[in-house]
Write a protein that holds these residues in place. Structure first.
Motif, PDB file in Angstrom:
ATOM      1  N   SER A  15       0.849  -1.195   0.000  1.00  0.00           N
ATOM      2  CA  SER A  15       0.000   0.000   0.000  1.00  0.00           C
ATOM      3  C   SER A  15       0.891   1.254   0.000  1.00  0.00           C
ATOM      4  CB  SER A  15      -0.898   0.001   1.245  1.00  0.00           C
ATOM      5  OG  SER A  15      -1.379   1.309   1.466  1.00  0.00           O
ATOM      6  N   THR A  17       0.181   4.352   0.378  1.00  0.00           N
ATOM      7  CA  THR A  17      -0.113   5.321   1.442  1.00  0.00           C
ATOM      8  C   THR A  17       0.599   4.903   2.723  1.00  0.00           C
ATOM      9  OG1 THR A  17      -2.107   4.027   1.876  1.00  0.00           O
ATOM     10  CG2 THR A  17      -2.372   6.036   0.594  1.00  0.00           C
ATOM     11  N   LEU A  39      -0.463  10.099   5.040  1.00  0.00           N
ATOM     12  CA  LEU A  39      -1.472   9.119   5.463  1.00  0.00           C
ATOM     13  C   LEU A  39      -2.839   9.782   5.614  1.00  0.00           C
ATOM     14  CD1 LEU A  39      -1.580   6.103   6.186  1.00  0.00           C
ATOM     15  CD2 LEU A  39      -1.395   6.756   8.576  1.00  0.00           C
ATOM     16  N   LYS A 104     -11.508  -1.602   5.143  1.00  0.00           N
ATOM     17  CA  LYS A 104     -10.582  -2.273   4.224  1.00  0.00           C
ATOM     18  C   LYS A 104     -10.850  -3.770   4.237  1.00  0.00           C
ATOM     19  CE  LYS A 104      -6.203  -0.758   3.794  1.00  0.00           C
ATOM     20  NZ  LYS A 104      -4.795  -0.489   4.158  1.00  0.00           N
ATOM     21  N   VAL A 129      -5.936   3.244  -3.239  1.00  0.00           N
ATOM     22  CA  VAL A 129      -4.875   2.270  -3.583  1.00  0.00           C
ATOM     23  C   VAL A 129      -5.243   0.802  -3.394  1.00  0.00           C
ATOM     24  CG1 VAL A 129      -2.843   3.705  -3.278  1.00  0.00           C
ATOM     25  CG2 VAL A 129      -3.874   2.683  -1.280  1.00  0.00           C
ATOM     26  N   LYS A 240     -12.936   7.361   9.762  1.00  0.00           N
ATOM     27  CA  LYS A 240     -12.752   8.744   9.328  1.00  0.00           C
ATOM     28  C   LYS A 240     -13.700   9.685  10.072  1.00  0.00           C
ATOM     29  CE  LYS A 240     -10.190   6.619   6.354  1.00  0.00           C
ATOM     30  NZ  LYS A 240      -8.784   6.676   6.097  1.00  0.00           N
ATOM     31  N   TYR A 326      -8.442  15.438   1.362  1.00  0.00           N
ATOM     32  CA  TYR A 326      -7.306  15.372   0.436  1.00  0.00           C
ATOM     33  C   TYR A 326      -7.391  16.440  -0.636  1.00  0.00           C
ATOM     34  CZ  TYR A 326      -7.433  10.624   2.335  1.00  0.00           C
ATOM     35  OH  TYR A 326      -7.489   9.546   3.170  1.00  0.00           O
TER      36      TYR A 326
HETATM   37  N1  GLU Z   1      -7.214   5.372   3.787  1.00  0.00           N
HETATM   38  C1  GLU Z   1      -6.031   6.016   4.287  1.00  0.00           C
HETATM   39  C2  GLU Z   1      -5.206   6.498   3.125  1.00  0.00           C
HETATM   40  O1  GLU Z   1      -5.619   6.381   2.017  1.00  0.00           O
HETATM   41  C3  GLU Z   1      -5.290   5.177   5.277  1.00  0.00           C
HETATM   42  C4  GLU Z   1      -4.188   4.315   4.767  1.00  0.00           C
HETATM   43  C5  GLU Z   1      -4.681   3.121   4.063  1.00  0.00           C
HETATM   44  O2  GLU Z   1      -5.457   2.382   4.662  1.00  0.00           O
HETATM   45  O3  GLU Z   1      -4.294   2.947   2.919  1.00  0.00           O
HETATM   46  O4  GLU Z   1      -4.158   7.042   3.320  1.00  0.00           O
END
Ligand code: GLU
Ligand code: PMP
Length: 400
Positions: A15, A17, A39, A104, A129, A240, A326
């Motif tokens: 990942s 992120t 993050l 997730k 991602v 969130k 974001y």
């Molecule tokens: N969803 C957040 C991000 O996109 C947390 C990290 C992850 O779970 O990928 O940064």
């Protein structure tokens, strides 16, 4: 020893992120003053009444055993009630809800339950991602439809129509969107729903995890549209909106057959989520919503701040995000530029340059399907954001 790893895991990307956040943490550990905007994680603490509910649950001593695999019944009922009352998903009942170890995990359950080898999943891109990697792990083939800066990164119903094939099993989007912060209007989702309804066996995965961070004041759930409940898996969670990332509670609302399948897979993989965290989540859902509303207000203020600061940087192109936390600016104007021995060929190089030179961590847009962009999370204090944007501006002014 590498040979012990499966092809499946070797084919999987880490990942981006989480990798960038790890890198930022390591540099911080070395004493470097890194501002981490990589993050996507609220910088607020979990609201006090939710913390208290977890403490009470421990003191009650009733929640130390395995919880029911699909989640505590009262939590599932509260989620179904919320979906009926706030999202207008009238068919939602406790039997449709499966609580998991974060959204997730909910998404992983879904794709493991519906994908056969070679099935296609259409992803609205830019996308979060983990979608593509989870789909591939399940044997599926991601098919991207791309939105761009000019249309606020929102791919359209027409693009979806053109991308759906006989192999399409599912469609996935997030709204508010990670990474773009864009929000689908009710009309846009209605058009998407019409396309999906034309195909007998296609379902839509609606990732609504940023529901509570929506500056338009209008959140639409595709599952609430006529004929869509049986074709929709609504994904949501507490990370969130309630600043509960580390508690790991997410959920789906799905047709019963799919909910049961997710429960089955969960019975083999995790035995269900943590009991104490579920009691806290229930307090989040049923208790005072003011802290969540205050957090959303703070994100809006920060969005406006960062927008002004980004506008002051020549070469950066951005739209105005309407939700989540974001920015997803296009930085392609910097490709081909250099400072000293560092040349920026792409968004990865851009992030590396900003990390080295400005000590600010961002995430490359390539990880989200948009290689001209970078993602900046503004879930940070105003002070940090001001300092980070100043550093970025200075670093970019050194390029030529
Ligand atoms: N969803 C957040 C991000 O996109 C947390 C990290 C992850 O779970 O990928 O940064
Ligand atoms: N979907 C999106 C779009 C996200 O940004 C995240 C953030 N990690 C998730 C799902 C998963 O959230 P969690 O597992 O923390 O509930």
């Amino acid at each position: 020893m590498n040979s012990i790893l499966s092809d499946r895991i070797n084919a999987m990307e880490e990942s981006a992120t989480i990798a960038m956040a790890k890198k930022a943490r390591e540099l911080k550990g070395q004493g470097i003053d890194i501002i981490s905007l990589s993050l996507g994680e609220p910088d607020f603490k979990t609201p006090i009444h939710i913390q208290q509910a977890a403490k009470d649950a421990i003191d009650e001593g009733k929640y130390f055993s395995y919880a029911p695999v699909a989640g505590y019944q009262d939590l599932r009922e509260a989620i179904a009630k919320k979906l009926r009352e706030e999202n207008n998903i009238q068919e939602a009942k406790a039997e449709n809800i499966v609580v998991s170890t974060g959204a997730k995990h909910s998404i992983a359950n879904i794709f493991m339950c519906i994908i056969n080898e070679g099935d296609e999943v259409v992803i609205f891109s830019p996308y979060w991602v983990s979608y593509s990697e989870i789909i591939k792990l399940a044997g599926g083939v991601p098919v991207l439809i791309e939105g761009d800066l000019e249309n606020n990164f929102k791919a359209t119903a027409e693009q979806l129509k053109a991308a759906i094939s006989d192999k399409t099993k599912a469609v996935i989007y997030s709204s508010p969107c990670n990474p773009s912060g864009s929000v689908f209007s009710k009309e846009e989702l209605q058009a998407i729903a019409e396309v999906i309804k034309e195909k007998e066996d296609v379902v839509v995965v609606a990732d609504e995890i940023y529901e509570l961070i929506n500056f338009t004041g209008d959140h639409a759930s595709i599952a609430s549209f006529p004929g869509m409940f049986e074709r929709t898996i609504t994904v949501n969670g507490f990370s969130k909106g309630y600043a509960m990332t580390g508690w790991r509670v997410g959920y789906i609302c799905a047709p019963v057959s799919l909910a049961k399948a997710c429960e089955k897979i969960q019975s083999q993989f995790t035995s269900g989520g943590t009991g104490i965290a579920q009691r806290a989540a229930l307090a989040g859902l049923t208790g005072d919503q003011a802290p969540s509303q205050e957090m959303a207000k703070a994100y809006l203020k920060r969005r406006d701040l960062v927008l002004e600061l980004l506008k002051e940087i020549p070469g950066i192109k951005t739209h105005v995000p309407e939700g989540a936390f974001y920015f997803f600016p296009d930085v392609s104007a910097f490709f081909g530029k250099r400072a000293g021995d560092q040349t920026i060929h792409n968004a990865d190089d851009f992030c590396l340059y900003i990390l080295n030179e400005a000590h600010v961590s961002l995430v490359t847009g390539a990880a989200f399907g948009a290689p001209d962009c970078v993602r900046l999370s503004y879930a940070a204090s105003e002070e940090e954001l001001k300092e980070a944007l100043k550093r970025i501006k200075d670093a970019l002014s050194k390029l030529n």
